[in-house]
Design a protein around this motif. Structure first.
Motif, short mmCIF file in Angstrom:
data_model
loop_
_atom_site.label_atom_id
_atom_site.label_comp_id
_atom_site.label_asym_id
_atom_site.label_seq_id
_atom_site.Cartn_x
_atom_site.Cartn_y
_atom_site.Cartn_z
N ASP A 65 0.97 -1.10 -0.01
CA ASP A 65 0.08 0.09 0.00
C ASP A 65 0.76 1.12 0.21
OD1 ASP A 65 -1.75 2.22 0.68
OD2 ASP A 65 -2.14 1.54 2.52
N PRO A 66 0.94 1.81 -1.17
CA PRO A 66 1.91 2.97 -1.22
C PRO A 66 1.26 4.53 -0.76
CG PRO A 66 1.11 2.68 -3.49
CD PRO A 66 0.65 1.55 -2.40
N VAL A 67 -0.09 4.37 -0.41
CA VAL A 67 -0.80 5.67 -0.31
C VAL A 67 -0.47 6.00 1.08
CG1 VAL A 67 -3.22 6.78 -0.16
CG2 VAL A 67 -2.57 4.86 -1.83
N GLU A 68 -0.28 7.42 1.30
CA GLU A 68 0.16 8.37 2.50
C GLU A 68 -0.46 9.43 2.53
OE1 GLU A 68 4.50 10.38 1.33
OE2 GLU A 68 4.39 8.39 1.75
N PHE A 69 -0.76 9.99 3.83
CA PHE A 69 -1.08 11.38 3.97
C PHE A 69 -0.25 12.43 3.34
CE2 PHE A 69 -1.75 15.23 6.19
CZ PHE A 69 -3.14 15.46 6.06
N GLY A 70 -1.04 13.20 2.66
CA GLY A 70 -0.14 14.33 1.92
C GLY A 70 -0.40 15.79 2.40
N ALA A 71 -1.67 16.34 2.53
CA ALA A 71 -1.76 17.69 2.88
C ALA A 71 -3.40 17.88 3.10
CB ALA A 71 -1.56 18.90 1.71
N GLY A 72 -3.63 18.68 3.89
CA GLY A 72 -5.04 19.22 4.05
C GLY A 72 -5.39 18.83 5.57
N SER A 73 -6.67 18.66 5.67
CA SER A 73 -7.14 18.46 7.23
C SER A 73 -6.66 16.94 7.74
CB SER A 73 -8.76 18.48 7.11
OG SER A 73 -9.22 18.34 8.64
N GLU A 74 -6.42 17.03 8.90
CA GLU A 74 -6.06 16.00 9.84
C GLU A 74 -7.15 15.45 10.72
OE1 GLU A 74 -1.99 15.31 10.96
OE2 GLU A 74 -1.43 17.14 9.96
N ASP A 75 -8.21 16.32 10.47
CA ASP A 75 -9.25 15.99 11.46
C ASP A 75 -10.16 14.72 10.93
OD1 ASP A 75 -11.42 16.07 13.29
OD2 ASP A 75 -12.24 17.82 12.18
N TYR A 76 -9.60 13.65 10.77
CA TYR A 76 -10.45 12.51 10.28
C TYR A 76 -10.37 11.35 11.03
CZ TYR A 76 -5.77 11.24 8.81
OH TYR A 76 -4.43 10.88 8.90
N VAL A 77 -11.35 10.14 10.69
CA VAL A 77 -11.10 8.86 11.51
C VAL A 77 -10.93 7.86 10.26
CG1 VAL A 77 -12.37 7.07 12.64
CG2 VAL A 77 -12.69 9.80 13.17
N LEU A 78 -9.79 7.06 10.37
CA LEU A 78 -9.46 6.36 9.24
C LEU A 78 -10.23 4.80 9.78
CD1 LEU A 78 -7.95 6.37 6.68
CD2 LEU A 78 -5.95 5.64 7.95
N ASN A 79 -11.05 4.47 9.21
CA ASN A 79 -11.76 3.09 9.55
C ASN A 79 -11.02 2.11 9.07
OD1 ASN A 79 -14.13 4.58 10.71
ND2 ASN A 79 -14.64 5.27 8.50
N PHE A 80 -10.27 2.21 7.59
CA PHE A 80 -9.75 1.29 7.07
C PHE A 80 -8.77 2.02 5.93
CE2 PHE A 80 -8.61 -1.97 3.85
CZ PHE A 80 -7.95 -2.75 4.58
N LYS A 81 -7.52 1.61 5.75
CA LYS A 81 -6.72 1.96 4.72
C LYS A 81 -5.75 1.01 4.33
CE LYS A 81 -2.82 4.70 4.46
NZ LYS A 81 -2.24 3.83 3.54
N GLY A 82 -5.76 0.22 2.94
CA GLY A 82 -4.73 -0.87 3.13
C GLY A 82 -5.37 -1.64 1.88
N LEU A 83 -4.77 -2.81 1.77
CA LEU A 83 -4.96 -3.88 0.62
C LEU A 83 -6.25 -4.74 1.14
CD1 LEU A 83 -1.63 -5.02 -0.55
CD2 LEU A 83 -2.81 -3.01 -1.08
N THR A 84 -7.20 -5.13 0.07
CA THR A 84 -8.21 -5.82 0.51
C THR A 84 -8.47 -6.94 -0.80
OG1 THR A 84 -10.62 -5.98 1.07
CG2 THR A 84 -9.90 -4.04 -0.36
N GLU A 85 -8.97 -7.96 -0.32
CA GLU A 85 -9.40 -8.82 -1.27
C GLU A 85 -10.94 -8.70 -1.77
OE1 GLU A 85 -8.49 -12.76 0.14
OE2 GLU A 85 -6.25 -12.56 0.01
N GLU A 86 -11.37 -7.58 -1.25
CA GLU A 86 -12.85 -7.50 -1.59
C GLU A 86 -13.16 -7.05 -2.96
OE1 GLU A 86 -14.46 -4.47 0.84
OE2 GLU A 86 -13.59 -5.35 2.84
N THR A 87 -13.45 -7.94 -3.99
CA THR A 87 -13.77 -7.40 -5.35
C THR A 87 -12.71 -6.68 -6.15
OG1 THR A 87 -15.29 -5.97 -4.71
CG2 THR A 87 -16.45 -7.76 -4.81
N PRO A 88 -11.48 -7.11 -6.21
CA PRO A 88 -10.70 -6.23 -7.00
C PRO A 88 -11.03 -6.17 -8.34
CG PRO A 88 -9.57 -8.37 -6.56
CD PRO A 88 -11.04 -8.48 -5.87
N HIS A 89 -10.45 -5.15 -9.09
CA HIS A 89 -10.80 -5.01 -10.47
C HIS A 89 -10.03 -6.48 -11.26
CE1 HIS A 89 -9.61 -3.58 -14.60
NE2 HIS A 89 -11.07 -3.17 -14.61
N SER A 90 -8.76 -6.54 -11.01
CA SER A 90 -7.99 -7.48 -11.51
C SER A 90 -7.07 -8.18 -10.39
CB SER A 90 -7.24 -6.99 -12.71
OG SER A 90 -6.23 -6.30 -12.25
N GLY A 91 -6.69 -9.36 -10.53
CA GLY A 91 -5.72 -9.93 -9.67
C GLY A 91 -6.45 -10.46 -8.36
#
Length: 850
Positions: A36-62
């Motif tokens: 997972d290469p996605v990281e916080f970049g800029a903007g508001s840090e007022d958030y709740v991260l319920n989930f961020k990462g890789l998942t097997e839930e219905t991928p487009h491919s693979g």
């Protein structure tokens, strides 16, 4: 550390290939199967991260894809999540970014998949996908954009991002199979790139020449300083700082790519400006002639390179005399940097009244010598000049691009400890709003040995002030111990400034809706609201928008406050809760007739409120930044507004062609082609510029240029930027990239800033120009001064116009058909050009200053 990410390896290999002879090459790919290469970049840090990462839930491919499940408790903000890559130049390459996006839940205003470019922009190329729970292909061809809009042909891509705007509620989004693709060459793009490379090589070459000259001038200066202990210490520190910065700048130039990116050229221009001032300041320091440890430097107050406490003040020149030149009725600033070789614990100021300077006249026939002329002018009281500290604090100077908090000289304070700054943690501490009060007068402040503090002076000249020179003394003391004494000179010009005829405003979100003070942009007590309006009056900003039009009683209260403090009452710009009549567009038959009548009654009600509040009429707001088809759907509402005696205004980024349905005020981006502005003028619209720049920018000079003579030269009728304040806590400048604040609220007032002063100076520049044009018109009717009037008119359109064009050229292309190019402007001595305008005015009026 031994493992290299696969997409980076692909990028390096692809860049080594020739682009000729093939149709398409994948430069980088993110399949989200292993990391997972996605990281916080800029903007508001007022958030709740319920989930961020890789998942097997219905991928487009693979087998896997990327998933983000995020909740934002509050709205009105943005948040960028980025994937940085090794910077890739788009020189002579057709680059495309494409991928698949799936949105399951979408409570924010928009979700965007976009690209990132350092020092340029973060722009989405897709937003608000309309197919939830389905994979939708998204993509963007960079080259097509460059060719279509004629934008900067040599951009550097350093990542892509996922952004959320609106930020209230929960969003669930999936990404998969994101690719950066390189296509074949394009001859049209090649020609554009070649021209751009030539331009930037020439600019880099001029920087190299300037650097060599500065190095030679510095090397020719004597290494030892023969002065007293205080100035010797200052010179030693200055010489050391200059040597280090010259070396660092030389290294930067030597390591720069050929041709270097424009963001680097902007930084180099800043460095060379500071270095040139520093080299010039050392000879002046030798003539300073004071044994005291305290050394005063005259610093251009509206510079983008004001020094922080630990910066040697090499952007100024040692001085024994502070000079301010202004017209009767004008407020004009000056700034001095105080460097001390030893600790100063309680620096206080003692100012005398400013006495009329002695003048002289030729003696009568038969006598010798000169005799003093009796001066009947009354002195200016010491209170004519106001003193504040320029407080440096941590602030996100450029949150969209770098998201880095930097020490920034910005706040104009009477009380130094109002804001506590911790350099070790890079944090600011602001007291609770009920205790957030500045002092009425400048309080004693400290200077740590080897550091600098900025003292901001503002001369408030009454309208009845008689012209000439006034001189006083500014005494600097550490408690009761004298440290230094400077001459304070105020030169009053022999004319008053005309109004420019231009319209200056800004989006103002404040609403009187609270009995308790807050630090938010939107919620104000009546006391806070009135304090905001007073600073608008003193800075020449006549048209803050109204956001409270959902409540006519509140609107009336706010109009009465504005009327009380002296804001113009010709029209009120309504935004926020005001209906634009957009519901008329889709309605038909009887429903349409009823919608038009409802809107007519609504406008009549607003006009009644306006008359009670001291306004002659109102201007009805439309859909914000709407495309032309949406604006066209509101034309009937515009017609109704005009029939009832109201006006209409719209924000729009590009050309606005709406036939004969006049929009009274068009608010559009700075840098529109002149032919587009002229076309809107022919339709009867006044054209105001925004994004000039946005309220995130912390640069006083940039605001002065873009809110002043740049508007005149580009054909605009004024400025209407976003925003005076925007944020739930506008003091949260160090961590919240969404915050905008030209001024900062206190419990009962406002803390003004250096860039807010820059706007006032820009407005005054245009008033000097309007005064000169009026003098030209008067002189043109007098046969004895007609020739001089023609010379002055030629100077305005020739020398002055050419100087502004040159200053704007790196920032915005003015030629027909060109789009804006945003980098820092070339520095132009706007004070010198204002002085030349004043000289012309005095000559045309047949008077002499002093």
């Amino acid at each position: 550390m031994m493992r290299m990410k696969s997409y980076m390896l692909v990028a390096v290999c692809a860049m080594a290939w020739s682009v000729s002879g093939y149709a398409e090459t994948v430069v980088a790919r993110w399949d989200f199967e292993t990391e997972d290469p996605v990281e916080f970049g800029a903007g508001s840090e007022d958030y709740v991260l319920n989930f961020k990462g890789l998942t097997e839930e219905t991928p487009h491919s693979g087998k896997k894809c990327f998933k983000m499940d995020i909740t934002f408790p509050s709205g009105g903000l943005f948040s960028y999540w980025q994937v940085p890559i090794k910077p890739l130049s788009m020189r002579k390459h057709r680059l495309m970014l494409r991928g698949y996006m799936r949105v399951v839940q979408h409570d924010t205003r928009s979700i965007s998949f976009g690209y990132r470019m350092p020092g340029w922009n973060c722009e989405p190329f897709s937003s608000n996908p309309q197919l939830p729970d389905q994979w939708v292909e998204q993509g963007y061809n960079f080259t097509e954009r460059l060719l279509r809009f004629d934008e900067e042909p040599l951009l550097t891509l350093d990542g892509w991002y996922l952004s959320f705007v609106g930020l209230q509620g929960r969003s669930i989004v999936y990404l998969d199979d994101v690719e950066l693709v390189e296509d074949a060459q394009d001859s049209e793009l090649d020609a554009k790139v070649d021209a751009d490379e030539t331009s930037r090589r020439q600019l880099m070459g001029s920087f190299q020449i300037k650097l060599k000259r500065l190095q030679s001038a510095f090397a020719a200066q004597p290494p030892a300083f023969p002065g007293n202990d205080g100035t010797a210490k200052c010179d030693a520190a200055l010489r050391e700082a200059l040597a280090a910065r010259l070396s660092a700048t030389a290294d930067l130039i030597a390591a720069a790519a050929d041709p270097p990116p424009r963001v680097l050229l902007s930084d180099l221009r800043d460095d060379l400006t500071v270095l040139a001032n520093g080299v010039r300041s050392r000879p002046a320091l030798r003539k300073y002639g004071r044994a005291a440890s305290l050394v005063a430097f005259a610093v251009p107050p509206l510079s983008n390179v004001l020094p922080n406490p630990r910066d040697i003040p090499i952007s100024g020149v040692p001085c024994r005399r502070i000079e301010i030149t202004a017209c009767p009725g004008q407020d004009e600033p000056a700034c001095i940097a105080l460097w001390s070789g030893s600790d100063v614990h309680d620096l206080t100021l003692s100012v005398t009244d400013l006495q009329p300077a002695a003048t002289s006249q030729s003696p009568k026939s038969g006598t010798t010598g000169r005799r003093s002329k009796i001066d009947s002018r009354p002195p200016l009281p010491a209170t004519t000049v106001d003193f504040r500290l320029v407080k440096s604090w941590y602030s996100l100077r450029d949150p969209l691009y770098y998201n880095k908090s930097l020490l920034t000289p910005e706040l104009l304070l009477k009380k130094d400890d109002l804001v506590a700054v911790d350099e070790s943690t890079r944090k600011n501490t602001v007291p609770p709003v009920d205790k957030l009060r500045d002092a009425p007068d400048l309080q004693p402040f400290a200077i740590q040995a080897g550091t600098v503090r900025l003292l901001w002076l503002t001369a408030h000249l009454p309208r009845e002030t008689r012209p000439g020179e006034y001189v006083g003394r500014l005494r600097l003391l550490d408690g009761t111990q004298p440290l230094d004494e400077l001459n304070l000179v105020v030169r009053v010009l022999p004319f008053a400034l005309e109004q420019s005829g231009m319209t200056w405003g800004m989006f103002y979100r404040g609403i009187i809706d609270s009995d308790k003070p807050s630090l938010a942009s939107d919620h104000k007590t009546e006391t806070q609201y009135e304090a905001d309006m007073r600073t608008w009056v003193t800075h020449g900003m006549g048209y803050p928008t109204f956001y409270s039009t959902g409540s006519q009683q509140r609107l009336l209260q706010e109009m009465q406050v504005r009327n009380r403090v002296g804001l113009p009452g010709d029209f009120a710009l309504l935004t926020g809760g005001c209906s634009s009549g957009a519901d008329i567009g889709p309605a038909k038959g009887e429903e349409r007739t009823a919608a038009i009548q409802r809107f007519r009654q609504y406008v009549r009600g607003l006009l009644e409120v306006a008359l009670q509040g001291g306004y002659r009429t109102v201007s009805i707001w439309g859909t914000d930044e709407a495309p032309e088809e949406v604006v066209s759907g509101e034309l009937d509402a515009i017609a109704v507004a005009h029939e009832e005696g109201a006006l209409a205004h719209r924000s729009y980024w590009s050309k606005l062609a709406v036939g004969d349905k006049k929009i009274d005020l068009v608010i559009t981006g700075f840098g529109q082609p002149r032919e587009v502005i002229d076309e809107m003028h022919r339709a009867g619209s006044r054209v105001l510029a925004y994004s000039t720049p946005y309220g995130w920018c912390k640069e006083p000079y940039t605001f002065r240029l873009h809110y002043g003579l740049a508007l005149w030269r580009s054909g605009y009728d004024g400025g209407m930027d976003y925003a005076y304040q925007d944020g739930d806590n506008v003091w949260d400048s160090a961590t919240n990239g969404n915050v905008m604040a030209m001024c900062y609220p206190t419990a009962e007032g406002v803390i003004e800033t250096t860039r807010w002063e820059g706007i006032r100076a820009g407005i005054d520049d245009c008033r000097y120009l309007a005064t000169l044009k009026a003098a030209i018109a008067r002189a043109g009717k007098d046969p004895r001064r007609n020739r001089l009037a023609r010379q002055a008119a030629k100077w305005v359109e020739g020398e002055l116009g050419a100087a502004i064009d040159e200053a704007l050229r790196p920032t915005v292309r003015i030629e027909p058909g060109k789009r804006p190019l945003w980098i820092k402007p070339e520095y132009l001595d706007l004070d010198a050009w204002r002085g030349r305008m004043a000289e012309w005015i005095v000559r045309l009026n047949g008077s002499r200053s002093g």
